[in-house]
Motif scaffolding. Structure first.
Motif, PDB file in Angstrom:
ATOM      1  N   TYR A  81       0.804  -1.231   0.000  1.00 51.91           N
ATOM      2  CA  TYR A  81       0.000   0.000   0.000  1.00 51.91           C
ATOM      3  C   TYR A  81       0.837   1.282   0.000  1.00 51.91           C
ATOM      4  O   TYR A  81       0.293   2.368  -0.208  1.00 51.91           O
ATOM      5  N   GLY A  82       2.124   1.176   0.233  1.00 51.69           N
ATOM      6  CA  GLY A  82       3.014   2.323   0.108  1.00 51.69           C
ATOM      7  C   GLY A  82       2.627   3.494   0.993  1.00 51.69           C
ATOM      8  O   GLY A  82       2.407   3.343   2.204  1.00 51.69           O
ATOM      9  N   GLU A  83       2.480   4.670   0.398  1.00 52.61           N
ATOM     10  CA  GLU A  83       2.268   5.891   1.168  1.00 52.61           C
ATOM     11  C   GLU A  83       0.894   5.972   1.828  1.00 52.61           C
ATOM     12  O   GLU A  83       0.656   6.868   2.638  1.00 52.61           O
ATOM     13  N   ARG A  84       0.000   5.060   1.488  1.00 52.93           N
ATOM     14  CA  ARG A  84      -1.285   5.023   2.217  1.00 52.93           C
ATOM     15  C   ARG A  84      -1.067   4.634   3.672  1.00 52.93           C
ATOM     16  O   ARG A  84      -1.882   4.969   4.531  1.00 52.93           O
ATOM     17  N   VAL A  85       0.021   3.932   3.964  1.00 54.08           N
ATOM     18  CA  VAL A  85       0.274   3.472   5.330  1.00 54.08           C
ATOM     19  C   VAL A  85       0.952   4.595   6.111  1.00 54.08           C
ATOM     20  O   VAL A  85       2.069   4.997   5.794  1.00 54.08           O
ATOM     21  N   VAL A  86       0.258   5.102   7.119  1.00 52.07           N
ATOM     22  CA  VAL A  86       0.755   6.251   7.872  1.00 52.07           C
ATOM     23  C   VAL A  86       1.357   5.866   9.208  1.00 52.07           C
ATOM     24  O   VAL A  86       2.089   6.652   9.814  1.00 52.07           O
ATOM     25  N   ALA A  87       1.036   4.673   9.724  1.00 49.54           N
ATOM     26  CA  ALA A  87       1.582   4.248  11.012  1.00 49.54           C
ATOM     27  C   ALA A  87       1.598   2.732  11.099  1.00 49.54           C
ATOM     28  O   ALA A  87       0.729   2.052  10.532  1.00 49.54           O
ATOM     29  N   LEU A  88       2.575   2.239  11.845  1.00 50.57           N
ATOM     30  CA  LEU A  88       2.717   0.814  12.111  1.00 50.57           C
ATOM     31  C   LEU A  88       2.767   0.591  13.617  1.00 50.57           C
ATOM     32  O   LEU A  88       3.416   1.342  14.340  1.00 50.57           O
ATOM     33  N   GLY A  89       2.099  -0.465  14.076  1.00 43.56           N
ATOM     34  CA  GLY A  89       2.241  -0.926  15.443  1.00 43.56           C
ATOM     35  C   GLY A  89       2.625  -2.391  15.407  1.00 43.56           C
ATOM     36  O   GLY A  89       1.831  -3.229  14.964  1.00 43.56           O
ATOM     37  N   LEU A  90       3.843  -2.703  15.813  1.00 40.81           N
ATOM     38  CA  LEU A  90       4.342  -4.076  15.769  1.00 40.81           C
ATOM     39  C   LEU A  90       4.510  -4.591  17.195  1.00 40.81           C
ATOM     40  O   LEU A  90       5.216  -3.982  18.001  1.00 40.81           O
ATOM     41  N   CYS A  91       3.875  -5.716  17.479  1.00 39.17           N
ATOM     42  CA  CYS A  91       3.825  -6.255  18.831  1.00 39.17           C
ATOM     43  C   CYS A  91       4.486  -7.625  18.860  1.00 39.17           C
ATOM     44  O   CYS A  91       3.940  -8.594  18.313  1.00 39.17           O
ATOM     45  N   ALA A  92       5.697  -7.705  19.455  1.00 40.56           N
ATOM     46  CA  ALA A  92       6.475  -8.943  19.458  1.00 40.56           C
ATOM     47  C   ALA A  92       6.483  -9.567  18.064  1.00 40.56           C
ATOM     48  O   ALA A  92       6.122 -10.736  17.885  1.00 40.56           O
ATOM     49  N   PRO A  93       6.918  -8.816  17.040  1.00 40.10           N
ATOM     50  CA  PRO A  93       6.750  -9.259  15.651  1.00 40.10           C
ATOM     51  C   PRO A  93       7.772 -10.297  15.205  1.00 40.10           C
ATOM     52  O   PRO A  93       8.900 -10.338  15.689  1.00 40.10           O
ATOM     53  N   ALA A  94       7.348 -11.096  14.248  1.00 38.63           N
ATOM     54  CA  ALA A  94       8.227 -12.030  13.547  1.00 38.63           C
ATOM     55  C   ALA A  94       8.398 -11.568  12.107  1.00 38.63           C
ATOM     56  O   ALA A  94       7.534 -10.869  11.559  1.00 38.63           O
ATOM     57  N   VAL A  95       9.524 -11.933  11.510  1.00 36.32           N
ATOM     58  CA  VAL A  95       9.745 -11.742  10.077  1.00 36.32           C
ATOM     59  C   VAL A  95      10.331 -13.038   9.533  1.00 36.32           C
ATOM     60  O   VAL A  95      10.944 -13.820  10.267  1.00 36.32           O
ATOM     61  N   TYR A  96      10.141 -13.276   8.223  1.00 31.30           N
ATOM     62  CA  TYR A  96      10.492 -14.565   7.641  1.00 31.30           C
ATOM     63  C   TYR A  96      11.206 -14.368   6.307  1.00 31.30           C
ATOM     64  O   TYR A  96      11.048 -13.341   5.636  1.00 31.30           O
ATOM     65  N   SER A  97      11.923 -15.375   5.901  1.00 33.22           N
ATOM     66  CA  SER A  97      12.619 -15.339   4.620  1.00 33.22           C
ATOM     67  C   SER A  97      11.627 -15.441   3.470  1.00 33.22           C
ATOM     68  O   SER A  97      10.507 -15.926   3.629  1.00 33.22           O
ATOM     69  N   ALA A  98      12.068 -14.999   2.299  1.00 31.10           N
ATOM     70  CA  ALA A  98      11.232 -15.115   1.099  1.00 31.10           C
ATOM     71  C   ALA A  98      10.919 -16.574   0.797  1.00 31.10           C
ATOM     72  O   ALA A  98       9.849 -16.892   0.266  1.00 31.10           O
ATOM     73  N   GLU A  99      11.814 -17.463   1.153  1.00 29.80           N
ATOM     74  CA  GLU A  99      11.609 -18.896   0.922  1.00 29.80           C
ATOM     75  C   GLU A  99      10.391 -19.414   1.666  1.00 29.80           C
ATOM     76  O   GLU A  99       9.662 -20.290   1.174  1.00 29.80           O
ATOM     77  N   VAL A 127       9.265 -16.883  22.258  1.00 29.49           N
ATOM     78  CA  VAL A 127       8.916 -17.237  20.889  1.00 29.49           C
ATOM     79  C   VAL A 127       9.805 -16.520  19.883  1.00 29.49           C
ATOM     80  O   VAL A 127      10.365 -17.140  18.967  1.00 29.49           O
ATOM     81  N   ILE A 128       9.954 -15.213  20.019  1.00 32.19           N
ATOM     82  CA  ILE A 128      10.733 -14.409  19.078  1.00 32.19           C
ATOM     83  C   ILE A 128      12.147 -14.225  19.615  1.00 32.19           C
ATOM     84  O   ILE A 128      12.336 -13.663  20.703  1.00 32.19           O
ATOM     85  N   PRO A 129      13.169 -14.663  18.885  1.00 32.12           N
ATOM     86  CA  PRO A 129      14.545 -14.483  19.352  1.00 32.12           C
ATOM     87  C   PRO A 129      14.886 -13.001  19.518  1.00 32.12           C
ATOM     88  O   PRO A 129      14.442 -12.159  18.724  1.00 32.12           O
ATOM     89  N   PRO A 130      15.665 -12.649  20.547  1.00 34.90           N
ATOM     90  CA  PRO A 130      16.041 -11.242  20.747  1.00 34.90           C
ATOM     91  C   PRO A 130      16.684 -10.616  19.513  1.00 34.90           C
ATOM     92  O   PRO A 130      16.480  -9.426  19.251  1.00 34.90           O
TER      93      PRO A 130
END
Length: 265
Positions: free
Chosen positions: A129-147, A196-199
């Motif tokens: 959504y690009g510039e439509r996104v004005v704020a993010l709230g991330l709570c103990a977030p995870a991220v993953y590889s493209a694989e 759950v989420i590594p430091p």
């Protein structure tokens, strides 16, 4: 007041809730009505037994501050149809896009809030959504590889689990690049204990957000990983989190300054 509705997408019936504006239909039709300049807070639950139900008090906080609000159960969760083993990060993203596009006024600003696995989904949506996104709230977030992104979750011993258990596989996560580029408001809620989420993941997300965003790190020393449950049960922390996410939002939510602020609850 929050209202429930269903949205059909890709053979699944997704259970949703909205408030603070005209409720969008669940038939994939035209966008919901209301002020196009009013930001919509989209709340996304985590994996496992996560559901929108535990996020409703938080959604109500955003609505009480004048935002539109939207939350959904991904397929295989809560009151939605489908099997959890058939869900994937890609399908989560596609389901969220389908509901947002059907219910949020076209070009309306978005506030994206994600818990645990939905940290990845928030990044995917921010890139989309690009510039439509004005704020993010991330709570103990995870991220993953493209694989990992297109692979169905399957069972605990399946391919998805194998990928995400590979040491440091997450370091190549495209989500980190999206978060580095984000220049709006960003809040990272960090529990005192997270098994759950590594430091290292949390610190990588924090470093990425501090690059360009107006960034606040919100420490919750007594909380554990399931911050959706924590916010449901702790009104003061819930209100503080919403205050932080909305801080400085003005012209379509864009912030005027950048930098990093630590908040210890």
């Amino acid at each position: 007041m929050l209202s429930s509705f269903l949205h059909d997408h890709d053979g699944e019936r997704l259970s949703c809730v909205s408030g603070g504006g005209s409720k969008g239909g669940g038939d994939g039709g035209s966008n919901g009505g209301g002020d196009r300049e009013t930001a919509t807070a989209v709340l996304l639950h985590g994996a496992g037994n996560g559901s929108k139900e535990r996020l409703l008090p938080l959604l109500e906080e955003f609505v009480a501050r004048g935002c539109r609000g939207l939350a959904l159960d991904f397929s295989g969760h809560g009151e939605s149809s489908g099997e959890l083993r058939e869900l994937s990060l890609r399908r989560r993203f596609e389901q969220a896009v389908a509901v947002i596009d059907a219910t949020v006024p076209a070009e309306g600003p978005l506030i994206l809030v994600g818990f645990s696995m939905s940290g990845q989904t928030v990044a995917d949506l921010a890139g989309h959504y690009g510039e439509r996104v004005v704020a993010l709230g991330l709570c103990a977030p995870a991220v993953y590889s493209a694989e990992a992104w297109p692979v169905p979750f399957g069972n605990r011993d399946g391919r998805f689990s194998e990928i995400i258990r590979t040491p440091d596989n997450w370091r190549q996560a495209p989500a980190l690049g999206v978060l580095r580029a984000f220049a709006g408001r960003a809040v990272l809620a960090v529990p005192g204990t997270d098994t759950v989420i590594p430091p290292a993941v949390t610190e990588a997300v924090a470093e990425a957000l501090a690059t360009n965003a107006h960034f606040t790190r919100f420490e919750l020393p007594d909380a554990e990983h399931m911050l959706g449950l924590w916010f449901r049960e702790h009104a003061e922390d819930r209100q503080r989190f919403v205050d932080l996410v909305l801080t400085g939002l003005g012209d379509r939510g864009r912030t005027q300054g950048r930098g990093q602020l630590y908040v210890h609850d």
